[in-house]
Scaffold this motif. Structure first.
Motif, PDB file in Angstrom:
ATOM      1  N   PHE A  16      -6.413  -5.998  -2.175  1.00 47.75           N
ATOM      2  CA  PHE A  16      -5.097  -5.827  -2.711  1.00 47.75           C
ATOM      3  C   PHE A  16      -4.915  -5.019  -3.748  1.00 47.75           C
ATOM      4  O   PHE A  16      -3.676  -3.808  -3.867  1.00 47.75           O
ATOM      5  CB  PHE A  16      -4.747  -6.985  -2.463  1.00 47.75           C
ATOM      6  N   ILE A  17      -5.427  -4.564  -4.523  1.00 44.03           N
ATOM      7  CA  ILE A  17      -5.706  -3.502  -5.568  1.00 44.03           C
ATOM      8  C   ILE A  17      -5.503  -2.691  -5.294  1.00 44.03           C
ATOM      9  O   ILE A  17      -5.037  -1.574  -6.134  1.00 44.03           O
ATOM     10  CB  ILE A  17      -6.609  -4.173  -6.502  1.00 44.03           C
ATOM     11  N   LEU A  18      -6.871  -2.343  -4.524  1.00 38.87           N
ATOM     12  CA  LEU A  18      -6.574  -1.075  -3.865  1.00 38.87           C
ATOM     13  C   LEU A  18      -5.678  -0.461  -3.184  1.00 38.87           C
ATOM     14  O   LEU A  18      -5.177   0.577  -3.169  1.00 38.87           O
ATOM     15  CB  LEU A  18      -8.012  -0.484  -3.090  1.00 38.87           C
ATOM     16  N   GLY A  19      -5.049  -1.829  -2.493  1.00 37.80           N
ATOM     17  CA  GLY A  19      -3.443  -0.856  -2.440  1.00 37.80           C
ATOM     18  C   GLY A  19      -2.597  -0.501  -2.874  1.00 37.80           C
ATOM     19  O   GLY A  19      -1.325  -0.982  -2.669  1.00 37.80           O
ATOM     20  N   GLY A  20      -2.983  -1.144  -3.829  1.00 37.53           N
ATOM     21  CA  GLY A  20      -1.472  -0.692  -5.240  1.00 37.53           C
ATOM     22  C   GLY A  20      -0.352  -1.290  -5.087  1.00 37.53           C
ATOM     23  O   GLY A  20       0.611  -0.914  -5.194  1.00 37.53           O
ATOM     24  N   LYS A  21      -1.652  -3.220  -4.815  1.00 35.95           N
ATOM     25  CA  LYS A  21      -0.102  -3.720  -4.593  1.00 35.95           C
ATOM     26  C   LYS A  21       0.020  -4.829  -5.825  1.00 35.95           C
ATOM     27  O   LYS A  21       0.694  -6.109  -6.145  1.00 35.95           O
ATOM     28  CB  LYS A  21       0.134  -4.996  -3.330  1.00 35.95           C
ATOM     29  N   LEU A  22      -0.990  -4.957  -7.346  1.00 33.41           N
ATOM     30  CA  LEU A  22      -0.784  -5.152  -8.098  1.00 33.41           C
ATOM     31  C   LEU A  22      -0.656  -4.641  -9.761  1.00 33.41           C
ATOM     32  O   LEU A  22      -0.830  -3.601  -9.894  1.00 33.41           O
ATOM     33  CB  LEU A  22      -2.575  -6.028  -8.666  1.00 33.41           C
ATOM     34  N   TYR A  23       0.814  -5.256  -9.921  1.00 34.94           N
ATOM     35  CA  TYR A  23       1.238  -5.141 -10.988  1.00 34.94           C
ATOM     36  C   TYR A  23       1.290  -6.027 -12.536  1.00 34.94           C
ATOM     37  O   TYR A  23       1.453  -6.969 -12.411  1.00 34.94           O
ATOM     38  CB  TYR A  23       3.265  -4.854 -11.144  1.00 34.94           C
ATOM     39  N   LEU A  24       0.883  -5.376 -13.410  1.00 37.11           N
ATOM     40  CA  LEU A  24       0.546  -5.550 -14.720  1.00 37.11           C
ATOM     41  C   LEU A  24       1.680  -5.323 -15.334  1.00 37.11           C
ATOM     42  O   LEU A  24       1.942  -3.723 -15.996  1.00 37.11           O
ATOM     43  CB  LEU A  24      -0.585  -5.778 -15.585  1.00 37.11           C
ATOM     44  N   TYR A  25       2.316  -6.113 -16.494  1.00 35.92           N
ATOM     45  CA  TYR A  25       3.296  -5.643 -17.399  1.00 35.92           C
ATOM     46  C   TYR A  25       2.923  -6.185 -18.812  1.00 35.92           C
ATOM     47  O   TYR A  25       3.147  -7.502 -18.537  1.00 35.92           O
ATOM     48  CB  TYR A  25       5.287  -6.064 -16.972  1.00 35.92           C
ATOM     49  N   ASP A  26       2.863  -5.408 -19.962  1.00 40.22           N
ATOM     50  CA  ASP A  26       2.744  -6.509 -21.375  1.00 40.22           C
ATOM     51  C   ASP A  26       2.744  -5.055 -22.115  1.00 40.22           C
ATOM     52  O   ASP A  26       3.095  -3.658 -22.293  1.00 40.22           O
ATOM     53  CB  ASP A  26       1.665  -6.415 -22.000  1.00 40.22           C
ATOM     54  N   ILE A  27       3.513  -5.669 -23.661  1.00 38.66           N
ATOM     55  CA  ILE A  27       3.555  -4.508 -24.554  1.00 38.66           C
ATOM     56  C   ILE A  27       2.361  -4.860 -25.558  1.00 38.66           C
ATOM     57  O   ILE A  27       2.028  -3.047 -26.622  1.00 38.66           O
ATOM     58  CB  ILE A  27       4.821  -4.735 -25.412  1.00 38.66           C
ATOM     59  N   ASP A  28       1.556  -5.107 -25.325  1.00 36.12           N
ATOM     60  CA  ASP A  28       0.436  -5.320 -25.576  1.00 36.12           C
ATOM     61  C   ASP A  28      -1.168  -4.649 -25.048  1.00 36.12           C
ATOM     62  O   ASP A  28      -1.687  -5.517 -24.401  1.00 36.12           O
ATOM     63  CB  ASP A  28      -0.091  -6.781 -26.040  1.00 36.12           C
ATOM     64  N   SER A  29      -1.273  -2.982 -25.450  1.00 34.83           N
ATOM     65  CA  SER A  29      -2.325  -2.198 -24.684  1.00 34.83           C
ATOM     66  C   SER A  29      -3.489  -3.034 -24.660  1.00 34.83           C
ATOM     67  O   SER A  29      -4.615  -2.263 -23.801  1.00 34.83           O
ATOM     68  CB  SER A  29      -2.215  -1.287 -24.595  1.00 34.83           C
ATOM     69  N   LEU A  30      -3.576  -3.681 -25.949  1.00 33.96           N
ATOM     70  CA  LEU A  30      -5.386  -4.279 -25.556  1.00 33.96           C
ATOM     71  C   LEU A  30      -5.066  -5.327 -25.242  1.00 33.96           C
ATOM     72  O   LEU A  30      -6.774  -5.537 -24.678  1.00 33.96           O
ATOM     73  CB  LEU A  30      -5.290  -4.891 -27.888  1.00 33.96           C
ATOM     74  N   ALA A  31      -4.651  -6.343 -25.077  1.00 37.67           N
ATOM     75  CA  ALA A  31      -4.159  -7.535 -24.132  1.00 37.67           C
ATOM     76  C   ALA A  31      -4.493  -7.223 -22.716  1.00 37.67           C
ATOM     77  O   ALA A  31      -4.802  -7.636 -22.642  1.00 37.67           O
ATOM     78  CB  ALA A  31      -3.528  -8.179 -24.536  1.00 37.67           C
ATOM     79  N   VAL A  32      -3.961  -5.969 -22.203  1.00 41.49           N
ATOM     80  CA  VAL A  32      -3.750  -4.953 -21.085  1.00 41.49           C
ATOM     81  C   VAL A  32      -5.503  -4.941 -20.866  1.00 41.49           C
ATOM     82  O   VAL A  32      -6.270  -5.556 -19.693  1.00 41.49           O
ATOM     83  CB  VAL A  32      -3.030  -4.065 -20.864  1.00 41.49           C
ATOM     84  N   ASP A  33      -6.168  -4.013 -21.712  1.00 43.15           N
ATOM     85  CA  ASP A  33      -6.816  -3.957 -21.801  1.00 43.15           C
ATOM     86  C   ASP A  33      -8.130  -4.945 -21.260  1.00 43.15           C
ATOM     87  O   ASP A  33      -9.418  -4.884 -20.795  1.00 43.15           O
ATOM     88  CB  ASP A  33      -7.926  -3.216 -22.957  1.00 43.15           C
TER      89      ASP A  33
END
Length: 226
Positions: free
Chosen positions: A89-106
């Motif tokens: 699913f992820i390798l197929g580019g089907k997961l999207y994450l949105y956030d303003i906090d880049s450290l939290a996303v990391d």
């Protein structure tokens, strides 16, 4: 590894995000309040995941993903509930994450790699920045899971699309939910109970009723941070 993390009760896989939230609250309470960021407890994540995966899933977005509590539960359950392999699913580019906090996303991306035992996070579509900015959009027909920010808007962003919903509510939560409704096929969204009845959210509720149908689940035992 996950096993090594779980051997240490202080620093476990499940509480990595919680420790970051505690640190953020301690180091900059005003910024945390202005961003409206709140930790999503595991029991709530489990219920929300169950509800999301009852739908037909093509792509998934976690809007305001933070350190990834919600999306980790989704990926953990994806194979069992939908027969979709989370790595494919992820390798197929089907997961999207949105956030303003880049450290939290990391932190979220690192947790995904640990969970799946493979470095796949570089294939996650990460959209950093202000979600309400006109330049940021969701793929049409996406399935969304989110615990949106809850904070009064002191000033509208110059690049926001300020419509009647946002003008009436003046709240980040309303802005996020309003924008999500413009793109998503289905969604599971945390909502403070008061938001379901307050008059300033009447236009948001009207739009929701015109575009969607669904269910409301009331939690009476969650921590005050939700």
């Amino acid at each position: 590894t996950i096993d090594q993390l779980q051997e240490n009760e202080l620093l476990s896989f499940d509480n990595l995000g919680e420790l970051y939230e505690i640190g953020l609250a301690h180091s900059n309470k005003i910024a945390k309040k202005d961003m409206g960021k709140y930790y999503t407890p595991k029991d709530v994540c489990l219920v929300m995941t169950e509800l999301l995966l009852e739908n037909e899933i093509e792509t998934i977005a976690d809007v305001g993903c933070g350190t990834g509590n919600l999306i980790i539960e989704v990926l953990s359950s994806l194979k069992e509930k939908t027969n979709i392999d989370p790595i494919d699913f992820i390798l197929g580019g089907k997961l999207y994450l949105y956030d303003i906090d880049s450290l939290a996303v990391d932190i979220c991306l690192a947790k995904i790699d640990i969970l799946l035992g493979k470095k796949v996070s570089q294939k996650v579509n990460v959209i950093s920045g202000d979600f309400l900015d006109k330049k940021i959009s969701l793929p049409p027909g996406i399935s969304v899971i989110t615990n949106p920010p809850y904070s009064l808007i002191k000033q509208f962003g110059k690049n926001w699309n300020v419509d009647e919903v946002l003008l009436q509510a003046k709240d980040l939560y309303a802005g996020f939910m309003n924008k999500i409704m413009n793109y998503c096929k289905n969604a599971v969204i945390v909502s403070p109970q008061s938001y379901l009845v307050a008059s300033k959210f009447s236009k948001l509720r009207k739009k929701l009723g015109e575009k969607f149908y669904g269910e409301i689940f009331s939690f009476d035992n969650v921590p005050g941070t939700l």
